[in-house]
Design an enzyme around this catalytic site. Structure first.
Site, short mmCIF file in Angstrom:
data_model
loop_
_atom_site.label_atom_id
_atom_site.label_comp_id
_atom_site.label_asym_id
_atom_site.label_seq_id
_atom_site.Cartn_x
_atom_site.Cartn_y
_atom_site.Cartn_z
N GLY A 310 -19.23 -57.65 -38.79
CA GLY A 310 -17.92 -57.82 -39.40
C GLY A 310 -16.90 -56.94 -38.72
CD GLU A 311 -16.55 -52.20 -38.54
OE1 GLU A 311 -16.09 -51.93 -37.40
OE2 GLU A 311 -17.39 -51.48 -39.11
N GLY A 312 -14.22 -57.62 -37.60
CA GLY A 312 -13.48 -58.30 -36.55
C GLY A 312 -14.04 -58.04 -35.17
#
Length: 343
Positions: A310-312
Site C-alpha cells: 500500500g502507501e502508493g
C-alpha cells in the site's frame, strides 16, 4: 453531492495517434503495451505530446471500526504511527517518491486521533474512524457525501497547483477488510474470494477475519454503490473515490495502486463509468482479491511485482513507465526522419 461532470475520452484522434506511434523509429509494435499506454495518455491529454513531469502522491489515511472485532493483526494506533513516518519522510512511499521525482502529501480522511498540523498534511477529517461495520453501518449517508466531496476538492486543488498526474495511496489499519466488503458487493464477487491476509494474518487471524466479514455482509443485502459505501466503506477509501472523480473531471490521469485504492476506483467507476478512462492501474497486488477486482474492472495493470504494502508504492513505481510512454510520442524520431537524415 453534486459530483463533477466527467467527459468520456474523445477517441476521434485515436487512429491518428496510433499511426504516429507506428511511424516512430522502431519495428511496428516493438514496444508492446507501452505503445497502448502512450496512445491512452495522448487521448487523456487531448494532444500528441502529453507531459507528466509534475506528479503528486496523495496518501489518504483513515481508521476502521472493524478493527474492534479483530480483522487486523495490528491495532489502529499503527495508523497514527505510520502517518507520522510518512510526514517525516521515512516510509517506503517517501523513498520511492524521491527515486521517481514525485511529491508526497498525506490526507487525514478519518484517523482516530488528533493530528498536529504539518506542511505536508491535508486535514480533511470527516470523523475519527468509521463505526464497526460488523455491528451496523460504518458511515452515514452524509458522511459518505462529505468524504467524496472532500476528495474531489483535493484532486481539483492539485490540478490548480500545477500537478499533471496524481498517484493515490492509503494508510489505515483494517482497510483490506473494508475493501473486501466493497469488492464483494460492487464487483460483485464471492466474499471468500475477496478476503486476504492484509498486513499479515496467521491461520487463526484469517479465520477470525473471515467470520467478522461474513457477519458484516449478512447484516444487509445492499448493492447500490452509495449504500454499499455507507455500510462497509472506509473514510480514506471514500475520499480516494472522490479524488478519482475530481481528477477525472479535470482530465488528470490517476495512478491506481493496489487492492485498497482499487476498491476506491471500483466505487468511483460504479458511480460514474467515465472515470475509468482516467485511471491507470499501476500493478497487480499479491493481496488475495486483487485479481478478482481487476477482472471486475476490466483492468490490465502495468506491473506485477508481488507488492502488497500500500502507501502508493506500486503507483510510484509505475510513474517512470508513464513518463516513458509519454516520451515515446513527444521525443522519439519518426522512421521517415531517420531514413532521410532529418535528426
Amino acid at each position: 453531492m453534486n459530483r463533477p461532470a466527467i467527459t468520456p475520452l474523445d477517441r476521434t484522434n485515436e487512429a491518428a495517434y496510433r499511426a504516429l506511434v507506428d511511424g516512430k523509429a522502431k519495428p511496428l509494435g516493438a514496444l508492446g503495451k507501452v505503445e497502448d499506454l502512450a496512445i491512452h495518455l495522448a487521448l487523456v491529454a487531448g494532444r500528441p505530446n502529453p507531459n507528466y513531469e509534475r506528479a503528486l502522491l496523495l496518501v489518504f489515511a483513515g481508521d476502521h471500526g472493524l478493527t474492534e472485532s479483530g480483522v487486523s493483526a495490528y491495532p489502529s494506533a499503527v495508523t497514527v504511527a505510520m502517518v507520522a513516518t510518512l510526514l517525516a519522510g521515512r516510509a517506503s512511499a517517501n523513498a520511492f517518491a524521491r527515486a521517481v521525482g514525485a511529491e508526497v502529501k498525506v490526507v487525514d480522511a478519518g484517523v482516530a486521533a488528533d493530528l498536529a498540523p504539518h506542511p505536508l498534511l491535508i486535514d480533511a477529517k470527516v470523523r475519527k474512524g468509521t463505526r464497526n461495520a460488523a455491528l451496523g453501518s460504518a458511515m452515514t449517508a452524509e458522511e459518505v457525501e462529505s468524504a467524496l466531496a472532500r476528495g474531489a476538492a483535493i484532486a481539483r486543488r492539485a490540478k490548480d497547483d500545477g500537478f499533471d498526474i496524481l498517484a493515490l495511496g492509503e494508510m489505515g489499519i483494517g482497510n483490506t477488510a473494508s475493501a473486501a466488503l466493497l469488492l464483494h458487493r460492487l464487483g460483485p464477487a464471492d466474499l471468500p474470494d475477496c478476503i486476504g491476509p492484509g498486513a499479515g494474518h496467521d491461520a487463526e487471524g484469517m479465520a477470525r477475519k473471515r467470520a467478522v466479514l461474513e457477519t458484516a455482509a449478512a447484516r444487509t443485502p445492499v448493492i447500490e454503490p452509495l449504500q454499499v459505501a455507507a455500510q462497509f466503506g472506509g473514510l480514506e477509501i471514500l475520499m480516494m473515490a472522490g479524488a478519482i472523480l475530481g481528477a477525472a473531471s479535470e482530465r488528470v490521469p490517476v495512478l491506481i495502486d493496489g487492492f485498497i485504492v482499487g476498491a476506491a476506483a471500483l466505487l468511483a467507476i460504479r458511480l460514474d463509468p467515465a472515470a475509468a478512462d482516467y485511471c491507470i492501474f499501476a500493478h497487480r497486488s499479491a493481496e488475495r482479491g486483487h485479481e478478482v477486482m481487476l477482472t471486475a474492472l476490466g483492468a490490465e495493470p502495468l506491473l506485477d511485482l508481488s507488492l502488497r504494502l500500500g502507501e502508493g508504492t506500486g503507483a510510484l513505481l509505475a510513474l517512470p513507465l508513464v513518463r516513458a510512454a509519454a516520451g515515446l510520442l513527444a521525443e522519439v524520431a519518426s522512421l521517415d526522419d531517420v531514413l532521410a537524415g532529418r535528426l
